[in-house]
Design a protein around this motif. Structure first.
Motif, short mmCIF file in Angstrom:
data_model
loop_
_atom_site.label_atom_id
_atom_site.label_comp_id
_atom_site.label_asym_id
_atom_site.label_seq_id
_atom_site.Cartn_x
_atom_site.Cartn_y
_atom_site.Cartn_z
N TYR A 50 36.66 39.28 44.16
CA TYR A 50 37.50 38.22 43.59
C TYR A 50 37.25 36.94 44.35
O TYR A 50 37.26 36.93 45.58
N ASP B 224 38.03 36.91 33.83
CA ASP B 224 39.28 36.27 34.25
C ASP B 224 40.32 37.28 34.71
O ASP B 224 41.30 36.92 35.35
N GLN B 225 40.14 38.52 34.29
CA GLN B 225 41.08 39.59 34.65
C GLN B 225 40.29 40.68 35.37
O GLN B 225 39.12 40.90 35.05
#
Ligand code: GAL
Length: 453
Positions: A205, A236-237
């Motif tokens: 991340y 995005d997730q």
């Protein structure tokens, strides 16, 4: 409209990848709830029947790997097939009704696990063996996300037929199927077309860009292991969906920071120089994010003879241009790394393909080295998979997982490959014990997180 019942054998023929007319038909699996739901998850799409919860319509673009899995999943079930249609192809609508042999429709979901059970089938929330080989785990927002190679049955499973699978857990024992995070492509021009090789996916991340970045080892379809590329996808997730960005050889036209004058001399044995212009090879790999937010790609290069550690760019989508060679000529694969008490610890394997070999370990005070070689960290478990600790119990390292909130708690993850029936590959997860001079990973059939003090 006529309704015909066809026997199971014919159904299998219809579902066979070679039988084209029906591949464009709809397939809905019903009544056998878990199988139906599983078919639906595997198919990555389709929709549920509005009234019948156990009936799913699957998408039109089912690929051959998926068909193979659906066949495996439904084998042994009593099955009635009704073809509701006239003979006007391609307007056939294929309706499959799966009925349980033992009232399995109401079968309870698997019991909650409270320990790790090594080398056995590891059921997910639907009772299906976790399909995330060569994996890595990301901890984000209070949950763990396990990414790995989705394998199918047989040796076809050694190539990417479906994509990168993701599972989610909050306790590390019980994993919920979060679906295919990065699917293979149906486009023959895509790098990640079905039949390419996608191995050892890892996700990190990026706090600055708020993106989840996946790197993996990519080999182009039909070209064996010759491409030796790294590939990147972004989401995005945490569980995706991931958008595939690109693949490349590493740091083309850049010398490593520890290059010597001799390394630069053109010579057919000089693999660093050979790959200087086109970019360095990248096969078995892992990612590591340091406390300062800098991320690194650690990868087998130079025909698997030498490990390269590349610093990533600030967005983690490429390289900064800074890299180093470590253990030149020692043939390390399957790198896994962690940082404990300010030191960097690495586990690797030798190079023997899917067959197990003796694990290795190493330690350094800086990620750039010097790295000190340490012995096989594995101990005990004399005859696991008929080989024992001196051949990593039949396994090969893939990742070191820091347990959230537990200082000094790290789990070493290994794959037991089953290349003849890839989907049946097993997992070995064991706690790492750190000593002043090295690491030890003693065998345990079962264990739980309370073993971390
Ligand atoms: C292993 C490697 C695996 C896979 C396999 C293919 O050495 O660790 O990820 O590439 O070779 O033979």
């Amino acid at each position: 409209m006529p309704v015909k019942c066809v026997p199971l054998s014919l159904f299998r023929t219809l579902m066979n990848p070679g039988f084209h007319p029906f591949r464009s038909g709809l397939f809905c699996a019903g009544l056998y709830r878990r199988a139906a739901r599983r078919c639906h998850t595997l198919a990555q799409g389709g929709r549920q029947h509005p009234k019948r919860q156990t009936l799913y319509y699957l998408p039109m673009n089912i690929n051959s790997g998926l068909l193979e899995e659906l066949n495996k999943l439904t084998s042994g079930m009593k099955m009635n097939i009704k073809i509701k249609s006239s003979l006007l192809l391609p307007f056939f609508s294929l309706v499959a009704t799966l009925s349980p042999l033992h009232a399995a429709d109401t079968q309870p979901l698997p019991q909650q696990r409270t320990q790790f059970v090594n080398n056995e089938l590891w059921p997910d929330d639907k009772g299906v063996h976790i399909n995330a080989h060569g994996g890595g785990v990301l901890y984000h927002g209070g949950a763990y996300y396990w990414f790995g190679e989705h394998k199918v049955a047989g040796d076809a499973g050694n190539k990417a037929q479906v994509g990168v699978h993701c599972y989610r857990s909050t306790d590390l024992y019980n994993w919920t199927d979060a679906g295919i995070a990065l699917p293979v492509s149906a486009d023959p021009a895509s790098d990640i077309v079905q039949g390419s090789i996608i191995e050892r996916p890892k996700v990190i991340y990026n706090a600055a860009t708020k993106k989840f970045v996946m790197w993996f080892h990519l080999e182009m379809k039909g070209r064996g292991y010759s491409a030796a590329r790294a590939a990147v996808a972004v989401a995005d997730q945490p569980a995706g969906p991931y958008t595939y960005l690109r693949s490349f050889r590493a740091n083309a036209g850049v010398w490593p920071q520890n290059v010597t004058d001799t390394d630069k001399i053109p010579d057919k044995k000089n693999l660093l120089q050979r790959d200087f212009e086109g970019g360095q090879m990248s096969r078995d790999m892992t990612l590591f994010v340091d406390e300062d937010g800098k991320a690194y790609h650690i990868t087998s290069a130079e025909d698997n003879r030498t490990l390269h550690i590349h610093e990533l760019s600030a967005d983690y989508l490429g390289y900064s241009g800074r890299y180093s060679r470590i253990f030149p000529g020692d043939s390390n694969e399957a790198p896994a790394i962690c940082k404990y008490k300010g030191r960097y610890w690495m586990i690797t394997s030798g190079c023997s393909g899917w067959a197990p070999n003796t694990a290795r370990s190493a330690v350094a005070d800086s990620i750039w080295g010097p790295w000190k070689k340490l012995p096989n960290p594995c101990t005990g478990g004399e005859a696991v998979n008929g080989v024992g600790y001196n051949k990593t119990w039949g396994g090969q390292s893939t990742f070191i997982l820091p347990v959230s909130g537990k200082e000094g708690a790290f789990i070493a993850l290994f794959d037991v490959w089953r290349p003849k029936d890839a989907i049946d590959g097993r997992y070995i997860w064991l706690p790492i014990q750190f000593g002043p001079d090295g690491v030890q990973i003693p065998w345990q059939d079962t264990w739980d997180l309370s073993s971390f003090k």
